[in-house]
Design an enzyme around this catalytic site. Sequence first.
Site, PDB file in Angstrom:
ATOM      1  N   LYS A 122     -38.807  61.585  66.026  1.00 51.05           N
ATOM      2  CA  LYS A 122     -39.000  61.115  67.397  1.00 51.05           C
ATOM      3  C   LYS A 122     -39.914  59.883  67.418  1.00 51.05           C
ATOM      4  CE  LYS A 122     -41.714  63.046  70.641  1.00 51.05           C
ATOM      5  NZ  LYS A 122     -42.299  63.920  71.640  1.00 51.05           N
ATOM      6  N   LYS A 182     -48.149  70.622  66.180  1.00 48.57           N
ATOM      7  CA  LYS A 182     -49.423  69.906  66.325  1.00 48.57           C
ATOM      8  C   LYS A 182     -50.494  70.414  65.365  1.00 48.57           C
ATOM      9  CE  LYS A 182     -49.084  68.022  70.994  1.00 48.57           C
ATOM     10  NZ  LYS A 182     -49.611  68.003  72.354  1.00 48.57           N
ATOM     11  N   LYS A 236     -46.228  57.992  69.958  1.00 45.18           N
ATOM     12  CA  LYS A 236     -47.453  57.192  69.912  1.00 45.18           C
ATOM     13  C   LYS A 236     -48.360  57.633  68.769  1.00 45.18           C
ATOM     14  CE  LYS A 236     -48.754  59.990  73.851  1.00 45.18           C
ATOM     15  NZ  LYS A 236     -48.579  59.975  75.284  1.00 45.18           N
TER      16      LYS A 236
END
Length: 351
Positions: free
Chosen positions: A210, A126, A213
């Site tokens: 993956k 992240k 969103k």
Amino acid sequence: MTTASSAVQTPTPFKPRIFSGIQPSGGLTLGNYLGALKRFVEKQDEGIETIYCMVDLHAITVWQDPEKLRYQTREGAAAFIAAGLDPARSILFNQSQVSAHAELAWIFNCVTRLGWMNRMTQFKDKTAGKNAEAASLGLYAYPSLMAADIMVYHATMVPVGEDQKQHLELTRDIAIKFNNDYGVDFFPVVEPLIEGAATRVMSLRDGTKKMSKSDPSDQSRINLTDSADNIAAKIRKAKTDPEPLPETVEGLKDRPEARNLVNIYAALAGHTVDQVIRDYAGAQFGTFKPALADLAVAKLSPITAEMNRLMADPGEIDRILGQGADRADAIAQPILERTKDIVGMIRSRKG
Ligand code: AMP
Ligand code: TRP
């Protein structure tokens, strides 16, 4: 040395109880549906106590627009119910309504070692390519709060997608260290439930990434709010290779895009991957993709319609979340109170 208060009962063996959470930090994808929602609902139908949570405290580890956070929390709850969750049989609530999560997380922050946190790949992912110094302390502590979510219910099983495996291993480490540090057998060692054909649904544009969103390309994912036409178009345009589908499952090796579409088909149809390969051996994508599109629309359209119906009445969703929070609190508070006892905190003896 045992420092636990004599008031503490050793609650082993632990009662089977399932807990899982989803962040209300954006729209939900087919990955969330197959990897999480659909499986969560199946657990409810297996007769095990099930507790599901919209983890809004986790969501704010990166900044969220307040109105969007509220909307997405309701939308996530609506998706759970539309996917078949029965609020009378499962507990459904949003995390911030049950303060025991944050309180136990603080105690766990004092058990967790910095070295463990430094190994968490999700934090690294992240912050990759960004200034890690500017990440919030909450994002760093995220896995410790997740451990508290699970342990504050003495949950024994946690259904999640493949990406959460490392966080569950950390949860086990925290529970074991707490038990060792205080000489108790208080927190259970939790089992991850990572099963089925779709624990890792991949991007429609790149079979090695993956489905997420947060992918900049909307074509890479199917959103639970997509129209039937949009779903069909995305599947038609999904990246594939030029070969027909193989005769055996082994033939999917090194064909990430083909494997992903077959996995999605299997998960939506409730078939094994073997079965799908048997049915479509030798088929071209010109045949397989329309069949997959029809199946996806048939399975997802009723869910989208039900989500829209529920979202028209936010008051009703809030009522369900509030009732769920009361039931969750009734389980969590006594466990938190016993934790405080073990740690040596003087607490009110009210309840
Ligand atoms: P998130 O939206 O990242 O908070 O994830 C919520 C749940 O959905 C977690 O249990 C994830 O493991 C699962 N999940 C998210 N994306 C995928 C995916 N592409 N494939 C399978 N499961 C997923
Ligand atoms: N970290 C999980 C995710 O990204 C969400 C989550 C928070 C969770 N707390 C949890 C999942 C407890 C399972 C159990 O999907």
